[in-house]
Design a protein around this motif. Structure first.
Motif, mmCIF file in Angstrom:
data_model
loop_
_atom_site.group_PDB
_atom_site.id
_atom_site.type_symbol
_atom_site.label_atom_id
_atom_site.label_comp_id
_atom_site.label_asym_id
_atom_site.label_seq_id
_atom_site.Cartn_x
_atom_site.Cartn_y
_atom_site.Cartn_z
ATOM 1 N N TYR A 6 -2.519 -1.084 -7.470
ATOM 2 C CA TYR A 6 -2.969 -0.716 -9.044
ATOM 3 C C TYR A 6 -2.897 -0.988 -9.689
ATOM 4 O O TYR A 6 -2.933 -1.771 -10.896
ATOM 5 C CB TYR A 6 -1.613 0.178 -9.028
ATOM 6 C CG TYR A 6 -1.105 1.483 -7.290
ATOM 7 C CD1 TYR A 6 -0.242 1.380 -7.318
ATOM 8 C CD2 TYR A 6 -2.114 1.484 -6.587
ATOM 9 C CE1 TYR A 6 0.425 2.683 -6.089
ATOM 10 C CE2 TYR A 6 -2.469 1.859 -5.541
ATOM 11 C CZ TYR A 6 -0.612 2.136 -5.636
ATOM 12 O OH TYR A 6 -0.915 3.642 -4.170
ATOM 13 N N GLN A 52 -12.961 14.709 -0.002
ATOM 14 C CA GLN A 52 -12.899 13.430 -0.500
ATOM 15 C C GLN A 52 -13.266 12.186 0.565
ATOM 16 O O GLN A 52 -13.450 12.673 1.543
ATOM 17 C CB GLN A 52 -11.401 12.760 -0.488
ATOM 18 C CG GLN A 52 -10.751 13.051 -0.034
ATOM 19 C CD GLN A 52 -8.739 12.982 -1.018
ATOM 20 O OE1 GLN A 52 -8.770 13.097 -2.437
ATOM 21 N NE2 GLN A 52 -7.770 13.821 -0.215
ATOM 22 N N GLY A 86 -1.408 21.394 -3.388
ATOM 23 C CA GLY A 86 -0.012 21.754 -3.996
ATOM 24 C C GLY A 86 -0.560 22.219 -5.628
ATOM 25 O O GLY A 86 1.124 23.192 -5.277
ATOM 26 N N GLU A 118 -0.068 18.508 1.427
ATOM 27 C CA GLU A 118 -1.244 17.206 1.439
ATOM 28 C C GLU A 118 -2.204 17.918 1.802
ATOM 29 O O GLU A 118 -2.779 19.391 2.651
ATOM 30 C CB GLU A 118 -0.379 16.750 2.342
ATOM 31 C CG GLU A 118 -1.838 15.629 3.062
ATOM 32 C CD GLU A 118 -3.272 15.236 1.909
ATOM 33 O OE1 GLU A 118 -1.533 14.609 0.654
ATOM 34 O OE2 GLU A 118 -3.800 15.399 1.724
#
Ligand code: SAM
Length: 279
Positions: free
Chosen positions: A222, A29, A137, A104
Motif C-alpha cells: 500500500y 469492477q 455494504g 461483499e
C-alpha cells in the motif's frame, strides 16, 4: 510486462507482471490477478493493489486483532467488503466469535480469491459461523437491525463501489448496528498520500462516536507510507494493558505481525497525522 498501479496520476508503484491468472470486468469492477517474483500472487481492483500473498498478513492481522483484542468478548462480528477472505480468516481465530456476517458486493472477488488465494481464506468461507451476503455494504447497513460487537470495513478506496462506505450515512448505520461498547475499524487510506480521508472520516464520525481515533500499519504494497486504520466506538474505549492483550492473544494461532506491543505502538501517531484529525 509490468503492472502500473493507477491510484495516483502523478506517482505510483509498478510490478513485474508474470503470468496473468485472471483478468475480467466483473459486475462491479476490473479484477486482475497476476504472479510477481517478490510478492507471489497479486490482486488489483480498478487498477489499485488490493492484496498480495507475501504481505497480506500485515494488514489482515492489524485490521482484526486490534479491535477484537480490545473488545472484552466479541461474539457477533460484521465484515463489510473483505472479499479475499483474509479478514474473515483472522476473525474466526477468536474463540469468543459465535457468528460472522460478511457483506461483499462482488461475488467474483470471493470466487477468484478462493481459487487463486486459497491461503487468504484458508477454508474460512466454509465455517458454519459465517453468513456471507453478496450485497452493497451501504445498502445492507441501511436496512440492518442486528447488533454487532465489532464491525470491520475492509473496503476498496473511496472510488467506484467503495465510495459509499466513506459517507456519513454509512457511518450512522454502523453506529446504530454497534452494541454500546462495540468497535468500528475502517480501511482509511495512506495519510501521506490520502490525508483528506483521515480528516473526512474524523469529521463524519463526530456525531456518532465518542471514541474517534486511528492507528497506523506499514503495509509494503500500500504505497506511500503507513496505512491508517480508523478506530471508533460510541463508548469511551480504554486500551487494554500489554498483559491483558497478551492473555487475549494466547488463543490466536499463526500470527506473523500482530503483537501487544505493536498494538500499543500503532496508536502513537506522528504530528502530521494528528494535524489531520480536525473538526
Ligand atoms: N485491503 C484492501 C485495501 O486496503 O484496499 C481491500 C481489499 S478487499 C479485496 C476490498 C473489497 O471491498 C473488495 O472485495 C470489493 O469488492 C469490496 N467492496 C467495494 N465496495 C463495496 C461495497 N460498497 N460493499 C461491499 N463490498 C465492497
Amino acid at each position: 510486462m509490468r503492472f502500473q498501479e493507477t491510484l495516483y496520476s502523478e506517482w505510483g508503484q509498478n510490478f513485474e507482471q508474470g503470468q496473468t491468472l485472471f483478468e475480467a470486468a466483473t459486475d462491479h469492477q476490473e479484477l486482475v490477478i497476476f504472479e510477481n517474483p517478490r510478492f507471489g500472487r497479486v490482486m488489483a481492483l480498478d487498477g489499485v493493489i488490493q492484496t498480495t500473498e507475501a504481505d497480506e498478513f500485515v494488514y489482515h492481522e492489524m485490521m482484526v486483532h486490534v479491535p477484537m483484542n480490545t473488545h472484552p468478548c466479541p461474539k457477533n462480528v460484521l465484515i463489510i467488503g473483505g472479499g479475499d477472505g483474509g479478514i474473515l480468516r483472522e476473525v474466526l481465530k477468536h474463540p469468543s466469535v459465535e457468528s460472522v456476517t460478511q457483506v461483499e458486493i462482488d461475488r467474483a472477488v470471493v470466487d477468484m480469491c478462493i481459487e487463486y488465494f486459497p491461503k487468504h481464506s484458508n477454508g474460512a468461507f466454509d465455517d458454519p459461523r459465517l453468513n456471507l451476503v453478496i450485497d452493497d455494504g451501504a445498502a445492507f447497513i441501511a436496512n440492518n437491525s442486528e447488533q454487532f460487537d465489532v464491525i470491520i470495513t475492509d473496503s476498496t478506496d473511496p472510488i467506484g463501489p467503495g465510495e459509499v462506505l466513506f459517507e456519513s450515512s454509512f457511518y450512522a448505520g454502523c453506529a446504530n448496528a454497534l452494541t454500546d461498547n462495540g468497535i468500528l475499524v475502517t480501511q482509511n487510506g495512506v495519510p501521506y498520500m490520502q490525508g483528506d480521508e483521515v480528516t473526512n472520516t474524523y469529521r463524519r464520525w463526530k456525531s456518532y462516536f465518542q471514541t474517534r481515533s486511528f492507528y497506523l500499519t506499514p503495509v509494503p504494497t500500500y504505497a506511500g507510507g503507513a496505512m491508517a486504520m480508523g478506530f471508533a466506538s460510541k463508548a469511551r474505549i480504554e486500551m487494554p494493558s500489554i498483559n491483558e492483550l497478551t492473555a487475549r492473544s494466547n488463543a490466536l494461532s499463526l500470527l506473523k505481525y500482530y503483537t501487544p506491543q505493536v498494538h500499543h505502538g500503532a496508536f502513537g501517531l506522528p504530528r502530521f497525522v494528528q494535524d489531520l484529525m480536525i473538526d
